[in-house]
Enzyme design. Structure first.
Site, PDB file in Angstrom:
ATOM      1  N   ARG A 143     -12.796  -4.474  -6.268  1.00  0.00           N
ATOM      2  CA  ARG A 143     -12.679  -5.298  -5.073  1.00  0.00           C
ATOM      3  C   ARG A 143     -14.071  -5.551  -4.509  1.00  0.00           C
ATOM      4  NH1 ARG A 143      -8.328  -2.596  -1.095  1.00  0.00           N
ATOM      5  NH2 ARG A 143     -10.054  -1.118  -0.974  1.00  0.00           N
ATOM      6  N   TYR A 164     -11.327   1.181  10.811  1.00  0.00           N
ATOM      7  CA  TYR A 164     -12.542   1.595  10.094  1.00  0.00           C
ATOM      8  C   TYR A 164     -12.978   0.590   9.039  1.00  0.00           C
ATOM      9  CZ  TYR A 164      -8.674   3.637   7.372  1.00  0.00           C
ATOM     10  OH  TYR A 164      -7.495   3.842   6.713  1.00  0.00           O
ATOM     11  N   LYS A 165     -12.250  -0.509   8.880  1.00  0.00           N
ATOM     12  CA  LYS A 165     -12.652  -1.530   7.914  1.00  0.00           C
ATOM     13  C   LYS A 165     -13.501  -2.580   8.630  1.00  0.00           C
ATOM     14  CE  LYS A 165      -8.362  -0.801   5.256  1.00  0.00           C
ATOM     15  NZ  LYS A 165      -8.920   0.144   4.290  1.00  0.00           N
ATOM     16  N   PHE A 168       0.841  -1.190   0.000  1.00  0.00           N
ATOM     17  CA  PHE A 168       0.000   0.000   0.000  1.00  0.00           C
ATOM     18  C   PHE A 168       0.882   1.248   0.000  1.00  0.00           C
ATOM     19  CE2 PHE A 168      -2.907   3.153   1.818  1.00  0.00           C
ATOM     20  CZ  PHE A 168      -4.007   2.950   1.012  1.00  0.00           C
ATOM     21  N   ASP A 228       1.431  -5.016   8.599  1.00  0.00           N
ATOM     22  CA  ASP A 228       0.295  -4.125   8.396  1.00  0.00           C
ATOM     23  C   ASP A 228      -0.952  -5.013   8.396  1.00  0.00           C
ATOM     24  OD1 ASP A 228      -1.819  -2.653   7.252  1.00  0.00           O
ATOM     25  OD2 ASP A 228      -0.464  -1.422   6.063  1.00  0.00           O
TER      26      ASP A 228
END
Length: 416
Positions: free
Chosen positions: A388, A239-240, A137, A214
């Site tokens: 995704r 927040y996922k 990322f 991560d």
């Protein structure tokens, strides 16, 4: 189409976690939300929780709430995340800043350790390389570039298979006595490939290097055992799959025996040994609080607490089992209705090698995604041509999954 929907209905009828679907707020006009790996849905109880916080904890107790509960919240909430999702004993996880800030803190601390592992003093690094994936990322890569420039380290880039991700062999070939830190993602943000955390961590340790993970795309959906697997440090967002809301703070894990050896660079008053001493010189806390800096974002820590309750009741292993069921159905639906249209599968087929999302590719997917969003089907587009399908197990049904994939087929057919 009928067979796919019938299969989905049967799976939903047998789903032991199906009752939890009602725990989330409905989004008017949305027929399929397939982006839970970017932003989880809010819980239905959240408005009342927020109102109670304003009315009672803040509005009534006022500043007294700091002494009564908020001072302890970063570590207490970190301990809950560690216990419920990470396989981490208490005192090793803390909720603090953004993902980027926490990665920087730990990455920079590892670079200082590399300079002198016994004292952490500045000087020419004994270990001079930081290993990271070239396709990781952007935040992880950009921070690695910055830390390498600050600390005089050399970046060693891994270039693994884009679908199956980094393997133990990839890491073994890259590490050496010069490696200070290996920094990788547990689940690839693009393909959803699930890395072999214990195997890769062991490979880094065999070379004498530190290992950082991560966990942004695995915390709350993939069970792990950070303590048992010997992980040195890790960072993840909330927040996922932890449904903490937009911009909710991240968490950091630092193994207990490293807390006296690694020293993070942002020396704020919240990480001081005695926070209210207002001492003339900085002395770091001897525990996990040393990763804090400034005043923690208490309000932004509220939403995830309800989701942790939900995950704990469901059990993270059951969450993972449903995740495998959802992504397996998504791959089956891809085979039946999308592969004939020239869509590519960009995720591993083996469920054991896949996290919580499935990625598919087609040159027209940017335009297709815009059409889907307008029609109330919300997947996630990733440059250059990927969609995704982020299937958050506690808030996503099998029927919703198939409905979304059929909508992708219809939008692609109409676009063509």
């Amino acid at each position: 189409m009928t067979d796919l929907l019938d299969s989905a209905r049967a799976l939903d009828a047998a789903d032991p976690l199906a009752a939890h679907l009602d725990a989330f707020l409905d989004a008017p006009g949305v027929t399929a939300y397939l982006d839970g790996n970017s932003l989880g849905r809010p819980l239905r109880e959240l408005p009342d929780r927020l109102a109670a916080f304003v009315r009672e904890d803040w509005g009534t107790r006022l500043i007294r709430s700091w002494d009564e509960q908020w001072m302890a919240l970063p570590v207490a909430l970190g301990d809950r995340i560690g216990r419920v999702t990470l396989g981490a004993a208490a005192g090793q996880t803390v909720v603090a800043d953004s993902t980027s800030v926490l990665i920087y803190k730990l990455m920079r601390a590892a670079a200082t350790w590399a300079a002198d592992p016994s004292t952490g003093a500045a000087g020419a690094p004994r270990r001079t390389e930081l290993v990271i994936e070239a396709g990781n990322f952007p935040t992880d890569r950009f921070l690695a570039e910055g830390v390498a420039a600050e600390a005089g380290l050399t970046l060693r880039w891994l270039e693994p298979d884009p679908v199956h991700g980094v393997t133990v062999a990839d890491v073994q070939h890259a590490v050496s006595e010069r490696t200070a830190l290996v920094s990788l993602s547990h689940v690839d943000y693009r393909s959803g490939a699930l890395a072999d955390m214990p195997g890769i961590t062991a490979a880094a340790h065999e070379a004498g290097a530190l290992m950082m993970w991560d966990l942004c795309h695995s915390a709350g959906v993939v069970p792990m055992q950070l303590d048992d697997w010997g992980v040195d440090m890790a960072v993840g967002c909330t927040y996922k799959y932890l449904n903490g809301g937009p911009g909710s703070p991240a968490f950091a894990y630092l193994r207990s025996d490293l807390q006296g050896s690694l020293r993070q660079p942002i020396q704020g008053w919240w990480s001081a040994a005695d926070i209210f001493a207002m001492a003339p010189e900085y002395a770091p806390a001897g525990d996990i609080r040393q990763l804090l800096s400034g005043t923690p974002p208490v309000t932004s820590m509220l939403a995830m607490q309800g989701m942790l309750d939900l995950i704990e009741r469901a059990d993270i292993r059951a969450v993972r089992a449903k995740s495998i069921s959802l992504t397996g159905l998504a791959v089956q639906a891809y085979d039946e209705v999308l592969a004939p249209l020239g869509v590519r599968l960009l995720s591993p087929r083996d469920a054991e090698l896949r996290g919580g999302h499935v990625t598919i590719g087609h040159p027209d997917f940017r335009e297709v995604t815009a059409r889907l969003w307008a029609d109330g089907v919300i997947p996630d587009f990733r440059f250059p041509d990927g969609i995704r399908l982020g299937l958050s197990p506690l808030s996503t049904s099998h029927v919703e999954t198939v409905t979304g994939i059929l909508a992708v087929r219809d939008a692609l057919t109409a676009h063509g």
